[in-house]
Each structure stands twice: as structure tokens, then as C-alpha cells.
Design a protein around this motif. Structure first.
Motif, PDB file in Angstrom:
ATOM      1  N   UNK A  92      -3.529  95.017  46.186  1.00 48.56           N
ATOM      2  CA  UNK A  92      -3.908  95.018  47.609  1.00 48.56           C
ATOM      3  C   UNK A  92      -4.163  93.585  48.081  1.00 48.56           C
ATOM      4  N   UNK A  93      -4.898  92.828  47.272  1.00 49.24           N
ATOM      5  CA  UNK A  93      -5.236  91.452  47.679  1.00 49.24           C
ATOM      6  C   UNK A  93      -3.969  90.605  47.845  1.00 49.24           C
ATOM      7  N   UNK A  94      -3.017  90.781  46.946  1.00 45.60           N
ATOM      8  CA  UNK A  94      -1.784  89.985  47.037  1.00 45.60           C
ATOM      9  C   UNK A  94      -1.061  90.230  48.367  1.00 45.60           C
ATOM     10  N   UNK A  95      -1.231  91.452  48.920  1.00 44.55           N
ATOM     11  CA  UNK A  95      -0.592  91.774  50.212  1.00 44.55           C
ATOM     12  C   UNK A  95      -1.468  91.368  51.401  1.00 44.55           C
ATOM     13  N   UNK A  96      -2.653  90.804  51.107  1.00 43.30           N
ATOM     14  CA  UNK A  96      -3.531  90.376  52.209  1.00 43.30           C
ATOM     15  C   UNK A  96      -4.477  91.452  52.694  1.00 43.30           C
ATOM     16  N   UNK A  97      -4.597  92.548  51.944  1.00 48.88           N
ATOM     17  CA  UNK A  97      -5.555  93.599  52.309  1.00 48.88           C
ATOM     18  C   UNK A  97      -6.884  93.326  51.606  1.00 48.88           C
ATOM     19  N   UNK A  98      -7.977  93.478  52.363  1.00 49.15           N
ATOM     20  CA  UNK A  98      -9.286  93.161  51.794  1.00 49.15           C
ATOM     21  C   UNK A  98     -10.290  94.318  51.887  1.00 49.15           C
ATOM     22  N   UNK A  99      -9.918  95.426  52.560  1.00 48.34           N
ATOM     23  CA  UNK A  99     -10.794  96.602  52.643  1.00 48.34           C
ATOM     24  C   UNK A  99      -9.934  97.863  52.531  1.00 48.34           C
ATOM     25  N   UNK A 100     -10.335  98.793  51.662  1.00 46.97           N
ATOM     26  CA  UNK A 100      -9.561 100.022  51.462  1.00 46.97           C
ATOM     27  C   UNK A 100     -10.522 101.215  51.377  1.00 46.97           C
ATOM     28  N   UNK A 101     -10.172 102.297  52.091  1.00 53.63           N
ATOM     29  CA  UNK A 101     -11.015 103.490  52.098  1.00 53.63           C
ATOM     30  C   UNK A 101     -10.364 104.605  51.288  1.00 53.63           C
ATOM     31  N   UNK A 102     -11.099 105.109  50.298  1.00 45.47           N
ATOM     32  CA  UNK A 102     -10.677 106.304  49.539  1.00 45.47           C
ATOM     33  C   UNK A 102     -11.132 107.509  50.375  1.00 45.47           C
ATOM     34  N   UNK A 103     -10.158 108.311  50.864  1.00 41.62           N
ATOM     35  CA  UNK A 103     -10.497 109.241  51.935  1.00 41.62           C
ATOM     36  C   UNK A 103     -10.819 110.662  51.523  1.00 41.62           C
ATOM     37  N   UNK A 104     -10.961 110.977  50.251  1.00 41.59           N
ATOM     38  CA  UNK A 104     -11.158 112.396  49.899  1.00 41.59           C
ATOM     39  C   UNK A 104     -11.974 112.520  48.621  1.00 41.59           C
ATOM     40  N   UNK A 105     -13.277 112.394  48.760  1.00 40.14           N
ATOM     41  CA  UNK A 105     -14.137 112.524  47.589  1.00 40.14           C
ATOM     42  C   UNK A 105     -15.102 113.681  47.826  1.00 40.14           C
ATOM     43  N   UNK A 106     -15.030 114.687  46.973  1.00 38.98           N
ATOM     44  CA  UNK A 106     -15.997 115.778  47.053  1.00 38.98           C
ATOM     45  C   UNK A 106     -17.392 115.196  46.819  1.00 38.98           C
ATOM     46  N   UNK A 107     -18.409 115.685  47.543  1.00 38.10           N
ATOM     47  CA  UNK A 107     -19.760 115.159  47.323  1.00 38.10           C
ATOM     48  C   UNK A 107     -20.162 115.260  45.855  1.00 38.10           C
ATOM     49  N   UNK A 108     -19.626 116.272  45.179  1.00 42.52           N
ATOM     50  CA  UNK A 108     -19.989 116.485  43.775  1.00 42.52           C
ATOM     51  C   UNK A 108     -19.353 115.446  42.851  1.00 42.52           C
ATOM     52  N   UNK A 109     -18.339 114.758  43.358  1.00 42.58           N
ATOM     53  CA  UNK A 109     -17.668 113.737  42.545  1.00 42.58           C
ATOM     54  C   UNK A 109     -17.944 112.324  43.051  1.00 42.58           C
ATOM     55  N   UNK A 110     -18.859 112.209  43.995  1.00 36.33           N
ATOM     56  CA  UNK A 110     -19.051 110.910  44.651  1.00 36.33           C
ATOM     57  C   UNK A 110     -19.574 109.846  43.681  1.00 36.33           C
ATOM     58  N   UNK A 111     -20.450 110.253  42.782  1.00 31.13           N
ATOM     59  CA  UNK A 111     -21.015 109.250  41.864  1.00 31.13           C
ATOM     60  C   UNK A 111     -19.914 108.630  41.009  1.00 31.13           C
ATOM     61  N   UNK A 112     -19.067 109.498  40.438  1.00 28.65           N
ATOM     62  CA  UNK A 112     -17.971 108.984  39.620  1.00 28.65           C
ATOM     63  C   UNK A 112     -17.045 108.101  40.451  1.00 28.65           C
ATOM     64  N   UNK A 113     -16.749 108.567  41.671  1.00 27.15           N
ATOM     65  CA  UNK A 113     -15.845 107.790  42.528  1.00 27.15           C
ATOM     66  C   UNK A 113     -16.424 106.396  42.792  1.00 27.15           C
ATOM     67  N   UNK A 114     -17.713 106.327  43.070  1.00 24.44           N
ATOM     68  CA  UNK A 114     -18.317 105.022  43.364  1.00 24.44           C
ATOM     69  C   UNK A 114     -18.318 104.114  42.138  1.00 24.44           C
ATOM     70  N   UNK A 115     -18.583 104.700  40.976  1.00 20.39           N
ATOM     71  CA  UNK A 115     -18.563 103.865  39.767  1.00 20.39           C
ATOM     72  C   UNK A 115     -17.172 103.293  39.551  1.00 20.39           C
ATOM     73  N   UNK A 116     -16.172 104.118  39.850  1.00 19.76           N
ATOM     74  CA  UNK A 116     -14.795 103.671  39.678  1.00 19.76           C
ATOM     75  C   UNK A 116     -14.433 102.613  40.726  1.00 19.76           C
ATOM     76  N   UNK A 117     -14.843 102.849  41.966  1.00 17.90           N
ATOM     77  CA  UNK A 117     -14.566 101.877  43.031  1.00 17.90           C
ATOM     78  C   UNK A 117     -15.235 100.539  42.737  1.00 17.90           C
ATOM     79  N   UNK A 118     -16.426 100.627  42.142  1.00 16.59           N
ATOM     80  CA  UNK A 118     -17.146  99.387  41.823  1.00 16.59           C
ATOM     81  C   UNK A 118     -16.371  98.548  40.816  1.00 16.59           C
ATOM     82  N   UNK A 119     -15.441  99.184  40.115  1.00 16.56           N
ATOM     83  CA  UNK A 119     -14.644  98.514  39.094  1.00 16.56           C
ATOM     84  C   UNK A 119     -13.358  97.909  39.680  1.00 16.56           C
TER      85      UNK A 119
END
Ligand SMILES: [Zn+2]
Length: 544
Positions: free
Chosen positions: A103-130
Motif C-alpha cells: 500500500x505504501x509503495x502506491x502512496x496509500x497511507x490509510x486503509x479500512x478493514x470493512x467487515x469485522x464481527x464484534x466477536x473477532x475485533x480483538x484478533x483483527x486489531x492485533x493483526x492490524x497492529x502488525x
């Protein structure tokens, strides 16, 4: 430290700026050009184009479905695929690490993951943090969950729906609410195999229309900047333009965002009973200024469809290529992963390709049409440079069209569309507009005070190459990409809204989760520490 990018063509639609000039940065922010004094670092951007960092509002880069896809399709992973040859999807990489770099190579600096079940949000955030370099955020899913459907069935007040939305947003640390085939997934579990806007979910006696309207009103009343983000019913089916038109009409005057509208732009005309209905959608959107859309463009090649529209994914499993799939039922939406290859020689895929481009070209307001391939559903996000080139060059489009089946082209208006996007419109669609739609005033523009997320592009005949390899990218003022190569890693935090949560709702959810599931309601709560990470690479120079 002051940095100055000088001599470039600065395109900043949010501030109506398109002129040769300077962009100054200090302390991670854009600053006004100082009255006196030199920059510590100057980059001569003469002949180049300077924009704010790109923002992608809808790209599936983390969470349950993406990981199921990784597990189902190891052969699409870049490292695996190097033996013996790269597969088309491997161009997107498959790891959190490559996601940030590409994404950075293309000049993108913000990306939204648009479909996270509330029950999976913790895992999603840990992954996004990576994921390095880019800023991230999630939209969390409601609309097939037992609590919402029961509350509507039982005639509870709009305040209850609103308080539940606030509780969900806060616990999941999300930026907005996504609804996926409202009620359709709950109906699927009761063996319904089709579900339209006015169909009734058996056990609940509520329609999709009721669910969408209740959640749309709740999001609006809470003052969440991003409108309800809706994946409509009947995705991918011939004649589904009627569903999209009914949904647009039902929005009345409230804000609503329709995701990947290309997948709803189909009529039933022509030799195969499948045709483009994009002009009807574009007309309807002209009359509905409260509705925004992203396209979900199809590009040809191997990909994988990942969706929490488990009804749709179950029905599409026979089209899996290669022949394997995963359908997961479970809490609320569940998920489905079906690998798929879009072929230029396929009548249906050619119509889909045309519908996406027609939407881009017929909707003439770049503030309301957003640039997505619904990664990876329509194509991997690495196809963006080619897509940008197609929007900007009608001769290139004509070349692509000449390779499509003529009978497919004949049920679209694509060959008649001569519009070419200019760079100002591209900057609007990929920078200024998404920042506004997401409620992120600190980015998407280059006025003093904005985050110093800046992309510098080398113009040339090859438009795709221009966008594939930015000449320079700065994230929060740090130089992270030079000549298309990542030169520095850093990590950001997830962006989220934090609405006030009603104490009564908090108690009620504790009781609800205990009684219904035997779980503490905070089992899925995302703690502060999960949405960012210490930056171990601070100051370390390296390359992807
Ligand atoms: Zn999507």
C-alpha cells in the motif's frame, strides 16, 4: 526538523489547490511555509505530482475471513508461489507485513478493514497492529445478530438500538458500522436460500428493510461520521439492480454508504439474461445526494472472494476455482471463502468488469464514488495502478474492451463512454473524499495542521507505473518510500470512534451474554493496548 517538497504540482482538492508550489512538514504535520529560515531537508519535486496520502475505505486486509482464505489457499502466498511461478493473487502478498509495504509503495497511507464481527475485533486489531506504515481502522458488523433482530421484533425503542450500536462500536474500537445482507444471513441459517429487501427473517419476523433503516437511523443519531456502510441483499445475481434501487430509495434523506455497488449493477437483458444496469444506478444516485458508493471493480485474474454474506458464498461455492471453499456458520454473520478466477473471455466476468467502469465514469461526482476493488473480492488491491490508468485513458480502455466477448460488451454502455479522469478527480476520489466520508479531518489534504501523509508521483506515459511506484511517500512526515521501494518501517494506531456508552445498556449486555451464551460480555472487548504497538523499528532503515 523541517522538510520542504518544492517545485511539484500540488493537487489538494479539499483546499481547491492545483498549482506548482511547496509543501512543508514538521513534527509529523503539514505546516505553513515559514516566513524565513531554511528547511533541514528539501526534495526537489519539479515535474512531479504531490498529493496527500491515499485512503482506501474498503479492503479486507485482516480478520477471520482473510485468515481462513490464507489457510485455504497457501499456494496463493507469495513465498509459496515463488516455487515454481508467482500466481496472480500473490502480487498482493498475503502477509500483514507485505500489505503495509505494498500500500505504501502506491502512496496509500490509510486503509479500512470493512467487515469485522464484534466477536473477532480483538484478533483483527492485533493483526492490524502488525501491518507496518499505514494507519488502519475497522468497521464492525451488525444486522444479523440476535440482539438487534430481537430488539426490532419486540418493538424496542430506537434508543435501545442506538445504545447497542454505541456499545458495539466502543467495545470493538471501530470507526463505523457495517451491515452485510441484513437479515439474509440469519434467514440462511433457517434454510432460506434467497433473501430480498422485503423478505422476512423467519424466527424474528423482521425484514431487511426494517433492519437497515433501524441501524441507519441509530448511526446517524449517534453522530458517527461514517454513515451506515451497507452490503445489500442479492449480491451478484442477475436483476439485482432492483434491490439496489429499492435500497437507495429507502435511504430517504439520511446518509447511507453502499459498498461495492458494481456487484449490484446487473439487469436481465441480452442473450444470457445478464446485462449492465449501471446507467440506472448512476441516474438514481444523481437524485440521492445523501448516498455514497464504492465500486468494487472486477479486474481479470485469480483471486479469492471473502465475505460474511454466508448465504451468497454458500450459493457460489460451485464456482470455486480452484475447487475448494470454506463456509463457516456461527455467531451473527459467519463467513464464506470461495476462490475465483475472473476471465476476460467469460461473458459474465466481462459484463462485471464493464459495470464497474461504467459506474466510475457515469457518476460524475468524485466526492461520492470511491475507489475500491473490494480487495480481494473484485481483484487484489495491487490492481489499483492498472485501474487508475483505465479511468484516465480511454484508448487504454478501448484496448481492453477489444479483448472482451462482443456480445458481453453489447449489453453495456462502456464503449460509448469517453470520459477520462484527471489527476484532480483522482486526488478527490482517493484522498479528499474518503477522509471526509470517514470523518478524519486530519488527513486527505495538505493544509497546515494536517497529518504529514504525502505521496509524490513521477508522471509519465505509463500511468499504471506512476501509481505503482511512488517517487516519495511520507507517513507522519517520515520518509518511508523512495522510488517505489520501502526504505523505512514504522507502525501506527488503529483509528476509532468512541461514543459514550449508556450504563443501562452495559448492564443489559452483561446479562444478555451471560444468559444467552454463558460468556462475559467483555470477552470480546478490545483493550487500549491492542490498537497500537510499540515501534520496534523506530529509526531502522530497511527494505521490503
Ligand atoms: Zn467487502
Amino acid at each position: 526538523m523541517k522538510t520542504c517538497i518544492k517545485g511539484g504540482r500540488v493537487i489538494d482538492p479539499a483546499n481547491r489547490r492545483d498549482a506548482i508550489g511547496e509543501v512543508w512538514m514538521e513534527g509529523g504535520r503539514i505546516i505553513a511555509p515559514p516566513a524565513s529560515g531554511e528547511a533541514n531537508e528539501t526534495f526537489d519535486a519539479s515535474g512531479l505530482v504531490v498529493m496527500a496520502g491515499g485512503i482506501d475505505i474498503h479492503s479486507h486486509i485482516a480478520s477471520a475471513n482473510t485468515n481462513t482464505a490464507r489457510l485455504l489457499l497457501p499456494e496463493q502466498h507469495r513465498a509459496h508461489a515463488r516455487r515454481p511461478a508467482a500466481t496472480p493473487l500473490s502480487s498482493a502478498g498475503w502477509s500483514t507485513f507485505e500489505t503495509g509495504c505494498l500500500y505504501a509503495q502506491m502512496g496509500f497511507t490509510t486503509v479500512i478493514e470493512p467487515a469485522v464481527s464484534p466477536h473477532h475485533a480483538l484478533h483483527a486489531h492485533l493483526e492490524l497492529a502488525d501491518i507496518p506504515i499505514i494507519d488502519k481502522g475497522i468497521l464492525t458488523i451488525l444486522g444479523n445478530d440476535d440482539f438487534t433482530l430481537s430488539a426490532i421484533r419486540d418493538g424496542e425503542s430506537p434508543a435501545v438500538i442506538r445504545d447497542h450500536v454505541a456499545w458495539t462500536l466502543e467495545g470493538a474500537r471501530a470507526l463505523g458500522i457495517k451491515v452485510i445482507n441484513a437479515g439474509g444471513v440469519a434467514a440462511f441459517k433457517e434454510n432460506m436460500r434467497s433473501f430480498s429487501f422485503d423478505d422476512v427473517v423467519p424466527s424474528y419476523g423482521v425484514t431487511s428493510r426494517q433492519i437497515v433503516k433501524a441501524l441507519q437511523a441509530a448511526v446517524n443519531e449517534l453522530g458517527v461520521p461514517h454513515p451506515l456502510h451497507l452490503h445489500c441483499n442479492n449480491l451478484g445475481l442477475p436483476g439485482n439492480v432492483e434491490t439496489a434501487l429499492a435500497t437507495i430509495a429507502a435511504a430517504e434523506d439520511l446518509p447511507l454508504h453502499l459498498a461495492h455497488l458494481q456487484f449490484y449493477g446487473y439487469g436481465k437483458e441480452g442473450p444470457q439474461g445478464f446485462s449492465s444496469a449501471a446507467p440506472r444506478l448512476a441516474e438514481a444516485l444523481k437524485r440521492a445526494p445523501n448516498v455514497t458508493i464504492d465500486v468494487g471493480q472486477v479486474m481479470f485474474g485469480q483471486t479469492v472472494t471473502v465475505s460474511s454474506d454466508v448465504l451468497r458464498q454458500f450459493m457460489a461455492r460451485g464456482q470455486a476455482h480452484p475447487k475448494k471453499y470454506a463456509i463457516i456458520d456461527g455467531d451473527s454473520n459467519g463467513g464464506g471463502v470461495v476462490p475465483y478466477e475472473y476471465k476476460a473471455g467469460s461473458f459474465f466476468n466481462a459484463v462485471q468488469f464493464a459495470v464497474g467502469l461504467e459506474l466510475f465514469l457515469l457518476i460524475d461526482d468524485p466526492w461520492r464514488v470511491y475507489f475500491t476493488t473490494d480487495h480481494p473480492n473484485g481483484a487484489p488491491f495491487t490492481a489499483y495502478p492498472d485501474l487508475l490508468a483505465l479511468l484516465m485513458d480511454r484508448d487504454l480502455r478501448a484496448e481492453w474492451i477489444s479483448r472482451l466477448p462482443p456480445d458481453a460488451v453489447s449489453v453495456t454502455t462502456l464503449p460509448s463512454l469517453t470520459r477520462e479522469y484527471n489527476l484532480y478527480e483522482i486526488a478527490t476520489m482517493t484522498r479528499a473524499a474518503p477522509a471526509r466520508l470517514l470523518g478524519l479531518p486530519d488527513r486527505g489534504h495538505l493544509a497546515p495542521g494536517a497529518r504529514a501523509d504525502v505521496a509524490v508521483y513521477r508522471t509519465g506515459k505509463d500511468l499504471a507505473q506512476m501509481f505503482r511506484a511512488a517517487a516519495r511517500v511520507y507517513k507522519d512526515g517520515d520518509l518511508v518510500v523512495r522510488e517505489g521501494e520501502v526504505t523505512r518501517y514504522r507502525f501506527g494506531r488503529a483509528l476509532n470512534v468512541s461514543p459514550a456508552v449508556d450504563a443501562t445498556m452495559e448492564r443489559r449486555m452483561a446479562q444478555y451474554y451471560d444468559e444467552r451464551y454463558g460468556l462475559k460480555s467483555d470477552f470480546m472487548r478490545v483493550p487500549e493496548g491492542a490498537i497500537g504497538r510499540p515501534d520496534p523499528f523506530e529509526g531502522v532503515a530497511c527494505s521490503c
